[in-house]
Design an enzyme around this catalytic site. Structure first.
Site, short mmCIF file in Angstrom:
data_model
loop_
_atom_site.label_atom_id
_atom_site.label_comp_id
_atom_site.label_asym_id
_atom_site.label_seq_id
_atom_site.Cartn_x
_atom_site.Cartn_y
_atom_site.Cartn_z
N ILE A 283 0.85 -1.18 0.00
CA ILE A 283 0.00 0.00 0.00
C ILE A 283 0.89 1.24 0.00
CG2 ILE A 283 -1.96 1.18 1.08
CD1 ILE A 283 -2.59 -1.48 2.52
N PRO A 284 1.54 1.52 -1.15
CA PRO A 284 2.34 2.74 -1.22
C PRO A 284 1.41 3.95 -1.09
CG PRO A 284 2.19 1.68 -3.38
CD PRO A 284 1.52 0.78 -2.40
N HIS A 285 1.92 5.01 -0.48
CA HIS A 285 1.08 6.18 -0.28
C HIS A 285 1.91 7.45 -0.20
CE1 HIS A 285 2.04 4.28 3.60
NE2 HIS A 285 2.17 5.52 4.06
N ALA A 286 1.21 8.56 -0.44
CA ALA A 286 1.85 9.87 -0.41
C ALA A 286 0.77 10.93 -0.24
CB ALA A 286 2.62 10.12 -1.71
N VAL B 187 -2.32 4.95 -2.60
CA VAL B 187 -3.21 5.93 -1.98
C VAL B 187 -2.49 7.28 -1.98
CG1 VAL B 187 -4.41 6.60 0.14
CG2 VAL B 187 -4.29 4.18 -0.51
#
Length: 153
Positions: free
Chosen positions: A64-67, A102
């Site tokens: 779940i990579p996110h920024a 996300v």
């Protein structure tokens, strides 16, 4: 909120060809850029910078990579099921084939975290991920998430 609240068919990819973690992140950043009008380069840099802090591969073949981004007004998710798993430096050491990127507004940590938590809850159910890996279209993938979401509720 449910993972379904953050997705529509334009934000779901199935059978994504993959060679590496970086290549997958680039493809997902490109899709989010197209959906939002944000710079692909900026999105890519932000996600890569976050990955350098520690892998977002949570185990069980899921990442779940996110920024966050100053120019967003709402949290957006993009769910991809890869054709072939890739090394994502996941906590369990296993390759990843289900990825949900996300990206949310900088000033809305609460909603961003709710989205990430919803994605985590939905995807960590082994039966959900097994089903997601077997579907062949974005519509079928969303139906699958709706069914599992209503059972979990």
């Amino acid at each position: 909120m449910s993972i379904i609240d953050y997705l529509d068919t334009n934000q779901v990819l199935t059978g994504v060809p993959s060679r590496s973690k970086k290549q997958v992140i680039e493809e997902l950043a490109e899709r989010v850029a197209a959906l939002t009008g944000l710079s692909k380069r900026c999105l890519l840099d932000m996600v890569i910078r976050r990955e350098r802090l520690g892998s977002t591969g949570i185990g069980g073949g899921i990442a779940i990579p996110h920024a966050v981004h100053d120019d967003l007004t709402r949290t957006i998710a993009l769910l991809a099921v890869l054709e072939t798993p890739v090394d994502f430096d996941a906590l369990d050491g296993q390759p990843v084939d289900v990825i949900c990127l996300v990206v949310g507004p900088t000033n809305d940590d609460t909603n961003n975290l709710k989205c990430i938590a919803s994605v985590t809850r939905s995807l960590q159910q082994a039966s959900t991920c097994d089903e997601l890996r077997s579907v062949k279209s974005p519509e079928a993938l969303l139906r699958c998430l709706q069914v599992f979401g209503s059972v979990a509720a």
